[in-house]
Design a protein around this motif. Structure first.
Motif, mmCIF file in Angstrom:
data_model
loop_
_atom_site.group_PDB
_atom_site.id
_atom_site.type_symbol
_atom_site.label_atom_id
_atom_site.label_comp_id
_atom_site.label_asym_id
_atom_site.label_seq_id
_atom_site.Cartn_x
_atom_site.Cartn_y
_atom_site.Cartn_z
ATOM 1 N N ALA A 146 0.835 -1.204 0.000
ATOM 2 C CA ALA A 146 0.000 0.000 0.000
ATOM 3 C C ALA A 146 0.863 1.245 0.000
ATOM 4 O O ALA A 146 2.013 1.233 0.452
ATOM 5 C CB ALA A 146 -0.908 0.001 1.227
ATOM 6 N N SER A 197 -3.227 3.095 4.518
ATOM 7 C CA SER A 197 -4.462 2.338 4.675
ATOM 8 C C SER A 197 -4.319 0.982 4.014
ATOM 9 O O SER A 197 -3.428 0.753 3.191
ATOM 10 C CB SER A 197 -5.640 3.097 4.066
ATOM 11 O OG SER A 197 -5.444 3.259 2.668
ATOM 12 N N ALA A 198 -5.234 0.077 4.364
ATOM 13 C CA ALA A 198 -5.279 -1.259 3.780
ATOM 14 C C ALA A 198 -6.689 -1.530 3.261
ATOM 15 O O ALA A 198 -7.681 -1.093 3.861
ATOM 16 C CB ALA A 198 -4.892 -2.307 4.821
ATOM 17 N N ASP A 199 -6.788 -2.244 2.153
ATOM 18 C CA ASP A 199 -8.079 -2.590 1.577
ATOM 19 C C ASP A 199 -8.796 -3.619 2.445
ATOM 20 O O ASP A 199 -8.158 -4.488 3.066
ATOM 21 C CB ASP A 199 -7.900 -3.170 0.171
ATOM 22 C CG ASP A 199 -7.348 -2.139 -0.802
ATOM 23 O OD1 ASP A 199 -7.535 -0.926 -0.561
ATOM 24 O OD2 ASP A 199 -6.712 -2.549 -1.797
ATOM 25 N N ILE A 200 -10.131 -3.525 2.467
ATOM 26 C CA ILE A 200 -10.947 -4.449 3.249
ATOM 27 C C ILE A 200 -12.006 -5.087 2.350
ATOM 28 O O ILE A 200 -12.627 -4.416 1.518
ATOM 29 C CB ILE A 200 -11.623 -3.733 4.438
ATOM 30 C CG1 ILE A 200 -10.571 -3.374 5.483
ATOM 31 C CG2 ILE A 200 -12.699 -4.611 5.068
ATOM 32 C CD1 ILE A 200 -11.148 -2.864 6.779
ATOM 33 N N TYR A 201 -12.220 -6.375 2.537
ATOM 34 C CA TYR A 201 -13.230 -7.128 1.800
ATOM 35 C C TYR A 201 -14.381 -7.457 2.744
ATOM 36 O O TYR A 201 -14.160 -7.864 3.888
ATOM 37 C CB TYR A 201 -12.600 -8.408 1.256
ATOM 38 C CG TYR A 201 -13.531 -9.317 0.502
ATOM 39 C CD1 TYR A 201 -14.199 -8.881 -0.643
ATOM 40 C CD2 TYR A 201 -13.734 -10.625 0.938
ATOM 41 C CE1 TYR A 201 -15.049 -9.725 -1.347
ATOM 42 C CE2 TYR A 201 -14.573 -11.477 0.243
ATOM 43 C CZ TYR A 201 -15.237 -11.015 -0.900
ATOM 44 O OH TYR A 201 -16.068 -11.862 -1.585
ATOM 45 N N SER A 253 -16.669 -0.470 5.315
ATOM 46 C CA SER A 253 -15.793 0.485 4.638
ATOM 47 C C SER A 253 -14.859 -0.312 3.739
ATOM 48 O O SER A 253 -14.543 -1.472 4.020
ATOM 49 C CB SER A 253 -14.978 1.294 5.656
ATOM 50 O OG SER A 253 -14.019 2.102 5.010
ATOM 51 N N ARG A 254 -14.423 0.295 2.636
ATOM 52 C CA ARG A 254 -13.575 -0.410 1.688
ATOM 53 C C ARG A 254 -12.108 -0.400 2.097
ATOM 54 O O ARG A 254 -11.290 -1.077 1.489
ATOM 55 C CB ARG A 254 -13.733 0.199 0.292
ATOM 56 C CG ARG A 254 -15.148 0.089 -0.231
ATOM 57 C CD ARG A 254 -15.259 0.599 -1.649
ATOM 58 N NE ARG A 254 -14.471 -0.210 -2.574
ATOM 59 C CZ ARG A 254 -14.412 0.030 -3.879
ATOM 60 N NH1 ARG A 254 -15.064 1.062 -4.405
ATOM 61 N NH2 ARG A 254 -13.682 -0.749 -4.668
ATOM 62 N N SER A 255 -11.765 0.373 3.120
ATOM 63 C CA SER A 255 -10.379 0.422 3.597
ATOM 64 C C SER A 255 -10.364 0.792 5.064
ATOM 65 O O SER A 255 -11.371 1.261 5.609
ATOM 66 C CB SER A 255 -9.560 1.442 2.789
ATOM 67 O OG SER A 255 -10.058 2.746 2.996
ATOM 68 N N PRO A 306 -6.838 -8.608 0.282
ATOM 69 C CA PRO A 306 -7.439 -7.622 1.177
ATOM 70 C C PRO A 306 -7.809 -8.236 2.529
ATOM 71 O O PRO A 306 -8.054 -9.433 2.623
ATOM 72 C CB PRO A 306 -8.689 -7.170 0.411
ATOM 73 C CG PRO A 306 -9.032 -8.333 -0.458
ATOM 74 C CD PRO A 306 -7.730 -8.921 -0.866
#
Length: 381
Positions: A6, A288-292, A296-298, A328
């Motif tokens: 990231a 930030s890090a992406d979230i699945y 929230s998307r991050s 993610p």
């Protein structure tokens, strides 16, 4: 899940972007060398610093430490008089051709004098005397040295004798010698003062401390030189300037003159060229890090500890910094979860990692939202 990298937020500008590994801007003629910041234990410079090497008489740092600890445990006292065996006289005396305190066979010597013989005069005979007194034999004492070194975290240490004379498998890295020096300075300050004594007279023979920095470099106060034909000329040294202490270890120079010149050059560079830079405070948000499957998307990432980097002044814009995580990330994620790492890579390839945690809670999506997210990911591939 895949390894993801990231972008950084505030730190990205500090580092100046991603750079390919390059040669360090500072060089030395020594085969092994380390500059260490005493307060933090950070390695400011390393050339083969983690590679085990024959340490010659720098081994006597460990020998002396064993004596310090025996004195503090009460199993020895400075006034104790220890016997000088035939072996100590023959293998460590003048006839051996090595450094000697000039002890006489079948005499007795006070521990106080033996310590100065080890530290100031680098006496092999003095080392064997204390080894036999503490361990019963030099071989048993060498095993004790190795065990104690490993207890201190000096994983490269393997000692075969108390003197540092050439022996198969007798080795330690420059980084571990620096850590050993720091341990002595921090935990045995009263005995550490002996390392700054410039001369010692025993049996009517006055000998000078071989440390070329004592009296030549302002603030230098230890520690130990070394030489064998196999290892070359080396030095473990320390100095204080402006309230900061640096430790310099090197080995493999070709003469006493080169050792003296390189000692002063390395120690001068330790204070003038190498710095500890504060990059981020504990709790700073840096990316930030992406979230699945999250609401929230991050998720924002923050440091858990202060981020400091040791570097040459001219290397600041040549570092590489990345946020790395397996992603993610899958929701839910709770604030404080350790989910990523900040990886700093120096131009010479050395790396340092710092844990990163989620700065906020991210809940898991409801059933309908999760189904939509899965469909979107399936379509997107």
């Amino acid at each position: 899940m895949a390894r993801l990298v990231a972008a950084l937020a505030g730190l990205f500008l500090v580092f100046g972007g991603l750079a390919a590994a390059q040669e360090p801007v500072f060089q030395t003629s020594a085969s092994h060398a380390v500059i260490m910041d005493y307060e933090t234990g950070e390695i400011l410079f390393s050339k083969n610093g983690d590679v085990p090497m024959p340490p010659s008489s720098m081994s006597k740092l460990m020998t002396a430490l064993m004596v310090f600890e025996a004195l503090e445990a009460g199993t020895l006292s400075l006034d104790d008089e220890l016997p000088v065996s035939v072996r100590a006289w023959r293998e460590g005396g003048a006839a051996s051709g090595g450094s000697t305190m000039f002890l006489e066979v079948n005499s007795r010597a006070r521990v106080d004098d033996l310590l100065r013989g080890i530290i100031v005069q680098s006496g092999n005979d003095a080392c064997i005397v204390v080894a036999e007194a503490i361990g019963g034999s030099e071989e048993a004492f060498a095993d004790m040295m190795t065990r104690r070194a490993r207890e201190l975290g000096l994983e490269t240490a393997n000692f075969r004798n108390s003197t540092g004379l050439t022996a198969e498998g007798h080795e330690i890295s420059a980084e571990d010698l620096a850590r050993l020096a720091a341990h002595i300075i921090r935990n045995h300050p009263d005995f550490y003062r002996l390392y700054s004594e410039t001369t010692f007279t025993y049996n009517g023979i006055r000998q000078a401390n071989r440390n070329p920095l004592l009296g030549a470099f302002d603030g230098a106060d230890g520690l130990k030189t070394g030489y064998t034909s196999e290892a070359g000329y080396g030095l473990t040294s320390s100095a204080v300037r402006g309230g900061e202490r640096r430790i310099v270890v090197f080995n493999g120079t070709q003469s006493m003159r080169e050792r003296a010149n390189e000692a002063e050059r390395l120690m001068r560079a330790a204070f003038s060229d190498f710095v500890m830079v504060d990059l981020a405070a504990a709790g700073a948000e840096i990316g930030s890090a992406d979230i699945y499957m999250g609401t929230s998307r991050s998720v924002a990432l923050r440091t858990t500890d202060p981020v400091r980097a040791a570097m040459h002044r001219r290397e600041r814009d040549r570092m590489r910094a990345e946020i790395v995580y397996e992603g993610p990330l899958v929701a839910p994620v709770a604030a404080g979860d350790e989910v990523a790492r900040l990886v700093i890579t120096m131009p010479d390839g050395r790396t340092r990692e710092y844990p990163l945690e989620a700065a906020e809670d991210v809940a898991r999506q409801g059933m309908v939202s999760r189904a939509m997210s899965a469909l979107v990911n399936l379509v997107a591939g």
